[in-house]
Enzyme design. Structure first.
Site, PDB file in Angstrom:
ATOM      1  N   ILE A  37       9.029  -1.788   4.007  1.00  6.48           N
ATOM      2  CA  ILE A  37      10.335  -2.426   4.103  1.00  6.48           C
ATOM      3  C   ILE A  37      11.131  -2.163   2.823  1.00  6.48           C
ATOM      4  CG2 ILE A  37       9.502  -4.213   5.670  1.00  6.48           C
ATOM      5  CD1 ILE A  37       9.141  -6.052   3.245  1.00  6.48           C
ATOM      6  N   ASP A  38      10.615  -1.238   1.987  1.00  5.67           N
ATOM      7  CA  ASP A  38      11.169  -1.072   0.635  1.00  5.67           C
ATOM      8  C   ASP A  38      12.275  -0.028   0.530  1.00  5.67           C
ATOM      9  OD1 ASP A  38       9.756   1.398   0.686  1.00  5.67           O
ATOM     10  OD2 ASP A  38       8.004   0.516  -0.294  1.00  5.67           O
ATOM     11  N   GLN A  57       5.732   1.493   7.949  1.00  4.11           N
ATOM     12  CA  GLN A  57       5.608   0.029   8.071  1.00  4.11           C
ATOM     13  C   GLN A  57       6.282  -0.614   6.863  1.00  4.11           C
ATOM     14  OE1 GLN A  57       1.261  -0.906   9.449  1.00  4.11           O
ATOM     15  NE2 GLN A  57       1.264   1.024   8.370  1.00  4.11           N
ATOM     16  N   CYS A 108      21.361 -11.385  11.677  1.00  3.22           N
ATOM     17  CA  CYS A 108      21.617 -12.683  12.298  1.00  3.22           C
ATOM     18  C   CYS A 108      20.718 -12.780  13.532  1.00  3.22           C
ATOM     19  CB  CYS A 108      23.085 -12.825  12.706  1.00  3.22           C
ATOM     20  SG  CYS A 108      23.355 -14.351  13.656  1.00  3.22           S
ATOM     21  N   PHE A 146      -0.487  -5.423   0.594  1.00  4.60           N
ATOM     22  CA  PHE A 146      -0.923  -6.749   1.025  1.00  4.60           C
ATOM     23  C   PHE A 146      -2.374  -7.012   0.689  1.00  4.60           C
ATOM     24  CE2 PHE A 146       2.303  -7.969   4.466  1.00  4.60           C
ATOM     25  CZ  PHE A 146       2.818  -8.951   3.644  1.00  4.60           C
ATOM     26  N   HIS A 170       8.831  -2.090  10.623  1.00  4.78           N
ATOM     27  CA  HIS A 170       8.842  -3.499  10.212  1.00  4.78           C
ATOM     28  C   HIS A 170      10.154  -3.879   9.534  1.00  4.78           C
ATOM     29  CE1 HIS A 170       4.149  -3.596  10.361  1.00  4.78           C
ATOM     30  NE2 HIS A 170       4.717  -3.678  11.540  1.00  4.78           N
ATOM     31  N   CYS A 224      29.035 -15.583  13.194  1.00  6.30           N
ATOM     32  CA  CYS A 224      28.882 -16.557  14.292  1.00  6.30           C
ATOM     33  C   CYS A 224      28.283 -17.888  13.837  1.00  6.30           C
ATOM     34  CB  CYS A 224      28.029 -15.941  15.406  1.00  6.30           C
ATOM     35  SG  CYS A 224      26.266 -15.878  15.015  1.00  6.30           S
TER      36      CYS A 224
HETATM   37  P1  NAD Z   1      -1.972  -2.882   3.655  1.00  6.03           P
HETATM   38  O1  NAD Z   1      -1.737  -3.646   2.403  1.00  6.03           O
HETATM   39  O2  NAD Z   1      -2.648  -3.563   4.777  1.00  6.03           O
HETATM   40  O3  NAD Z   1      -2.848  -1.587   3.323  1.00  6.03           O
HETATM   41  C1  NAD Z   1      -2.518  -0.722   2.287  1.00  6.03           C
HETATM   42  C2  NAD Z   1      -3.647   0.282   2.194  1.00  6.03           C
HETATM   43  O4  NAD Z   1      -3.291   1.252   1.238  1.00  6.03           O
HETATM   44  C3  NAD Z   1      -4.961  -0.351   1.765  1.00  6.03           C
HETATM   45  O5  NAD Z   1      -6.001   0.153   2.580  1.00  6.03           O
HETATM   46  C4  NAD Z   1      -5.108   0.112   0.311  1.00  6.03           C
HETATM   47  O6  NAD Z   1      -6.451   0.260  -0.065  1.00  6.03           O
HETATM   48  C5  NAD Z   1      -4.385   1.446   0.359  1.00  6.03           C
HETATM   49  N1  NAD Z   1      -3.798   1.875  -0.910  1.00  6.03           N
HETATM   50  C6  NAD Z   1      -3.187   1.119  -1.860  1.00  6.03           C
HETATM   51  N2  NAD Z   1      -2.703   1.885  -2.844  1.00  6.03           N
HETATM   52  C7  NAD Z   1      -3.048   3.168  -2.536  1.00  6.03           C
HETATM   53  C8  NAD Z   1      -2.839   4.412  -3.179  1.00  6.03           C
HETATM   54  N3  NAD Z   1      -2.178   4.505  -4.333  1.00  6.03           N
HETATM   55  N4  NAD Z   1      -3.333   5.523  -2.588  1.00  6.03           N
HETATM   56  C9  NAD Z   1      -4.018   5.460  -1.416  1.00  6.03           C
HETATM   57  N5  NAD Z   1      -4.235   4.296  -0.761  1.00  6.03           N
HETATM   58  C10 NAD Z   1      -3.746   3.166  -1.308  1.00  6.03           C
HETATM   59  O7  NAD Z   1      -0.584  -2.243   4.085  1.00  6.03           O
HETATM   60  P2  NAD Z   1      -0.078  -1.774   5.516  1.00  6.03           P
HETATM   61  O8  NAD Z   1      -1.173  -1.122   6.281  1.00  6.03           O
HETATM   62  O9  NAD Z   1       1.207  -1.085   5.296  1.00  6.03           O
HETATM   63  O10 NAD Z   1       0.223  -3.120   6.316  1.00  6.03           O
HETATM   64  C11 NAD Z   1       0.682  -4.273   5.687  1.00  6.03           C
HETATM   65  C12 NAD Z   1       2.085  -4.749   5.997  1.00  6.03           C
HETATM   66  O11 NAD Z   1       2.627  -5.091   4.740  1.00  6.03           O
HETATM   67  C13 NAD Z   1       3.060  -3.785   6.579  1.00  6.03           C
HETATM   68  O12 NAD Z   1       3.521  -4.384   7.719  1.00  6.03           O
HETATM   69  C14 NAD Z   1       4.235  -3.712   5.586  1.00  6.03           C
HETATM   70  O13 NAD Z   1       5.442  -4.003   6.267  1.00  6.03           O
HETATM   71  C15 NAD Z   1       4.010  -4.826   4.626  1.00  6.03           C
HETATM   72  N6  NAD Z   1       4.216  -4.503   3.185  1.00  6.03           N
HETATM   73  C16 NAD Z   1       5.123  -3.552   2.811  1.00  6.03           C
HETATM   74  C17 NAD Z   1       5.291  -3.249   1.472  1.00  6.03           C
HETATM   75  C18 NAD Z   1       6.314  -2.204   1.082  1.00  6.03           C
HETATM   76  O14 NAD Z   1       7.330  -2.070   1.773  1.00  6.03           O
HETATM   77  N7  NAD Z   1       6.094  -1.453   0.030  1.00  6.03           N
HETATM   78  C19 NAD Z   1       4.497  -3.872   0.500  1.00  6.03           C
HETATM   79  C20 NAD Z   1       3.574  -4.858   0.930  1.00  6.03           C
HETATM   80  C21 NAD Z   1       3.446  -5.166   2.283  1.00  6.03           C
END
Ligand code: NAD
Length: 263
Positions: free
Chosen positions: A112-113, A110, A138, A44, A130, A164
């Site tokens: 969702i992948d 966290q 639903c 994100f 998440h 439903c």
């Molecule tokens: P975030 O985007 O807030 O933070 C990700 C962190 O990881 C950042 O601090 C970034 O600098 C660091 N980062 C990125 N690539 C890295 C790497 N290769 N090595 C080390 N560090 C790295 O993500 P979050 O804290 O998980 O929270 C954001 C929300 O976004 C979550 O609720 C999640 O559900 C959702 N989300 C999920 C996905 C997924 O499922 N892959 C992708 C995007 C967002």
């Protein structure tokens, strides 16, 4: 080799983390979007993160506005096929090896992948705080449908629940949407019981998820954070490695598995 990117300081800190894991009674991993960027899934908050492309839909907007629901489903249909093709990277695989070796008990994510499952971790050892893009829920009867079940009408602009007639949504937590209470309660209980928590690839800015490592640290667990930038919980962490998740986990896992063999 991937691990060659690690500086000496990082390796020394990862050696200490390996010792903590080996001497722990119950160890948890807590992962965020940063563990999946090396699989080609943007996080994100990074410079090319999802927030820079399009603002996420809030739960309230989704519930109240049919146009937003129509856009939500259109975007999901565009993006989901890309997500399905993504593969776990060395970071996910390393955590799977640690679980396989009995040195890590559970992954709370966290994300969702679904990449922890794809790497071979048993779904009983994963809590998806998440939710999952691979399921549709639903909002009325709460039935969960696997995304590939064929039960959801792919042609409808806004599909309805085939059971439903209620409102359907991807089974992920949108901004402003409450977490599944049982998942959060279970995660917080595990945080209290565990004596070691390894955070990987999370900005630790999303609440209430970030309470999991915080509660663990406050109840006496050793907290280790692998993330390529600072986090608000760094001051609670005994170990911090600001480096790539893949290289760090690959090195760490090698050290832990060597320690297991020695014992
Ligand atoms: P975030 O985007 O807030 O933070 C990700 C962190 O990881 C950042 O601090 C970034 O600098 C660091 N980062 C990125 N690539 C890295 C790497 N290769 N090595 C080390 N560090 C790295 O993500 P979050 O804290 O998980 O929270 C954001 C929300 O976004 C979550 O609720 C999640 O559900 C959702 N989300 C999920 C996905 C997924 O499922 N892959 C992708 C995007 C967002």
């Amino acid at each position: 080799m991937l691990e060659a990117s690690l500086e000496l300081d990082h390796r020394l800190e990862l050696d200490r983390i390996a010792q903590s894991i080996l001497s722990s009674r119950q160890a948890l991993a807590f992962t965020g979007a940063g563990i999946s960027t090396e699989s080609g899934i943007p996080d994100f908050r990074s410079p090319d993160g999802l927030w820079k492309r399009s603002a996420p839909t809030s739960f309230r907007e989704f519930l109240n506005d049919p146009e937003i629901r129509a856009r939500y489903w259109r975007r999901r249909r565009e993006r989901y096929p890309e997500l399905v093709d993504k593969l776990p990277n060395v970071g996910h695989q390393s955590l799977q090896q640690l679980i396989d070796a009995g040195t890590l008990d559970l992954v709370i994510t966290q994300n969702i992948d679904g990449l922890h499952q794809k790497s071979g971790v048993d779904s009983g050892r994963i809590i998806e705080l998440h939710g999952s893009s691979h399921q549709i829920r639903c909002l009325e009867c709460r039935t969960l449908f696997p995304a590939d079940s064929g039960e959801i009408d792919d042609q409808a602009t806004i599909p309805d629940c085939p059971r439903c007639g209620g409102m359907l949504k991807e089974a992920t937590i949108s901004f402003g949407e409450p977490l599944i209470e049982e998942d959060l309660r279970r995660s917080l209980n595990l945080a209290e019981e565990s004596d070691f928590v390894l955070v990987v690839g999370s900005s630790l800015t999303v609440n209430p998820a970030s309470r999991v490592p915080l509660v663990a640290a406050r109840t006496g667990a050793t907290l280790a954070i692998i993330n390529n930038e600072e986090t608000p919980l760094d001051r609670y962490a005994e170990h911090i490695v600001q480096a790539s998740a893949g290289a760090s986990l690959s090195y760490l896992t090698r050290q832990v598995l060597a320690g297991v063999q020695d014992n």
